[in-house]
Design an enzyme around this catalytic site. Sequence first.
Site, PDB file in Angstrom:
ATOM      1  CB  SER A 140     -40.218  33.062  12.291  1.00  0.00           C
ATOM      2  OG  SER A 140     -40.023  33.018  10.865  1.00  0.00           O
ATOM      3  CE1 TYR A 153     -37.682  28.329  13.527  1.00  0.00           C
ATOM      4  CE2 TYR A 153     -37.447  29.550  11.219  1.00  0.00           C
ATOM      5  CZ  TYR A 153     -37.592  30.017  12.484  1.00  0.00           C
ATOM      6  OH  TYR A 153     -37.763  31.009  13.255  1.00  0.00           O
TER       7      TYR A 153
END
Length: 255
Positions: A140, A153
């Site tokens: 990501s 995250y």
Amino acid sequence: MTSSIAIVTGASSGIGAATARRLAAEGFHVVAAARRADRLDALVKEIAGAGGEATALTCDVTSDESVAALAAGVGELGRPVSVLVNNAGGARGLDPVESGSVADWQWMFDVNVLGTVRVTQAFLPALDASGAGTVVVLSSTAGLIVYEGGGGYAAAKHAQTAVAETLRLELSGRPIRVVEIDPGMVRTEEFGLTRFGGDAQKADAVYAGVAEPLVADDIADCIAWTVTRPHHVNIDRIVVRPLAQAAQHKVHRVF
């Protein structure tokens, strides 16, 4: 490619399902792996109906035993394994580090980081034996830059990026490419719901005012392009965002 296997984890929805469809269209025999057998079965039927080849195998990437069973099931198909797409992952919570749930952090590390390690370890011998293997790691933009509320995250995705970069160095000289895909804002049916514990209002708010966020097919297109390049071409990393997202902290919204 018609006789080789492409394994896609987290294939029951979103980017994983889109990638399974796309790689089947490219001529791979896709092994769709995820926890939800009913969704996998529906996906495999859809792929077969479109003229592709696919096999559904259930797998929980947080379980050593489940990953071993996946490897055994793939082995029984009797075909070379040329592609592994480590797509299984997710986010939980948007809390500051100060008050974040340690259990959520642990889950994110287990799914995103250790899941990638478990599955990659299980299939490296087969990818090596194919003579032309490719490992794709779905990380990501959160693996490249941090943002407030995203500590858990971002930490997990930074670690996943480190795994991909390290693996590429360690596999140098062997016939296995390592590709990292780093999407920004992608709207899928489940990512936001998982992050916000099923709160659809919070999940929708992330995309408020953004007319065209990325969708799962956009990422599947990137993955398919990287794995179908001539094998001497290694696309180390693709960072892909919607036009509206100039950076993690700058999104153009129209209300």
